[in-house]
Design a protein around this motif. Structure first.
Motif, mmCIF file in Angstrom:
data_model
loop_
_atom_site.group_PDB
_atom_site.id
_atom_site.type_symbol
_atom_site.label_atom_id
_atom_site.label_comp_id
_atom_site.label_asym_id
_atom_site.label_seq_id
_atom_site.Cartn_x
_atom_site.Cartn_y
_atom_site.Cartn_z
ATOM 1 N N GLN A 1 0.644 -1.105 -0.140
ATOM 2 C CA GLN A 1 -0.186 -0.008 0.116
ATOM 3 C C GLN A 1 0.966 1.168 -0.073
ATOM 4 O O GLN A 1 0.568 2.480 -0.819
ATOM 5 N N LYS A 2 1.979 1.450 0.718
ATOM 6 C CA LYS A 2 2.675 2.520 0.880
ATOM 7 C C LYS A 2 3.436 2.603 -0.360
ATOM 8 O O LYS A 2 3.917 3.894 -1.008
ATOM 9 N N SER B 1 2.378 5.167 -7.416
ATOM 10 C CA SER B 1 0.952 4.602 -8.434
ATOM 11 C C SER B 1 0.916 3.364 -8.834
ATOM 12 O O SER B 1 -0.280 2.894 -9.180
ATOM 13 N N ASN B 2 2.016 2.639 -9.428
ATOM 14 C CA ASN B 2 2.090 1.496 -9.997
ATOM 15 C C ASN B 2 3.309 0.662 -9.456
ATOM 16 O O ASN B 2 4.129 1.115 -8.752
ATOM 17 N N LEU B 3 3.150 -0.567 -9.524
ATOM 18 C CA LEU B 3 4.223 -1.613 -9.253
ATOM 19 C C LEU B 3 4.446 -2.179 -10.567
ATOM 20 O O LEU B 3 4.130 -3.014 -11.060
ATOM 21 N N ASP B 4 5.485 -1.489 -11.388
ATOM 22 C CA ASP B 4 6.083 -1.867 -12.577
ATOM 23 C C ASP B 4 6.952 -3.269 -12.515
ATOM 24 O O ASP B 4 6.653 -4.158 -13.539
ATOM 25 N N CYS B 5 7.681 -3.043 -11.545
ATOM 26 C CA CYS B 5 8.983 -4.416 -11.657
ATOM 27 C C CYS B 5 9.104 -4.678 -10.142
ATOM 28 O O CYS B 5 8.841 -3.923 -9.226
ATOM 29 N N GLN C 1 -1.055 -9.698 -6.873
ATOM 30 C CA GLN C 1 -2.287 -8.984 -6.865
ATOM 31 C C GLN C 1 -2.412 -7.514 -7.631
ATOM 32 O O GLN C 1 -3.303 -7.159 -8.251
ATOM 33 N N GLN C 2 -1.314 -6.746 -7.248
ATOM 34 C CA GLN C 2 -1.173 -5.319 -7.533
ATOM 35 C C GLN C 2 -0.869 -5.466 -9.146
ATOM 36 O O GLN C 2 -1.570 -4.736 -9.871
ATOM 37 N N MET C 3 -0.351 -6.264 -9.556
ATOM 38 C CA MET C 3 0.082 -6.472 -11.212
ATOM 39 C C MET C 3 -1.083 -6.855 -11.945
ATOM 40 O O MET C 3 -1.371 -6.528 -12.978
ATOM 41 N N LEU C 4 -2.080 -7.916 -11.450
ATOM 42 C CA LEU C 4 -3.120 -8.056 -12.002
ATOM 43 C C LEU C 4 -4.181 -6.999 -11.959
ATOM 44 O O LEU C 4 -4.829 -6.913 -13.017
ATOM 45 N N ILE C 5 -4.345 -6.090 -11.042
ATOM 46 C CA ILE C 5 -5.261 -4.980 -11.188
ATOM 47 C C ILE C 5 -4.749 -3.883 -11.980
ATOM 48 O O ILE C 5 -5.184 -3.486 -13.174
#
Length: 79
Positions: free
Chosen positions: A2-3, A9-13, A55-59
């Motif tokens: 979350q932080k 904004s994103n988690l690209d890698c 989870q984040q990358m699927l979003i």
């Protein structure tokens, strides 16, 4: 996670590179506590990182995960 998302904004890698090893000795001399600690950090730690990264990358519908490991798992040792 979350932080990181709040900040970027994103988690690209993601690059997962945590792990520990204990003193090398014959299996019958190994402590169960050491075995449990190694699995907790090396296996469970990697599982938890990937669980939330995925989870984040699927979003986002994008992202790349790289898991790094020591070569110790590839090289036979004589105790």
């Amino acid at each position: 996670m979350q932080k990181a998302i709040a900040a970027y904004s994103n988690l690209d890698c993601a690059f997962n590179n945590a792990g520990i090893a204990r003193v090398v000795k014959p299996l019958h001399e190994q402590l169960i506590e050491d075995f449990d600690k190694i699995l907790s950090i090396n296996a469970r730690g990697l599982f938890l990182c990937m669980k939330y990264e995925i989870q984040q990358m699927l979003i986002q519908d994008k992202g790349v995960i790289v898991n790094n490991s020591a070569t110790n798992g590839l090289v036979a040792r004589r105790c």
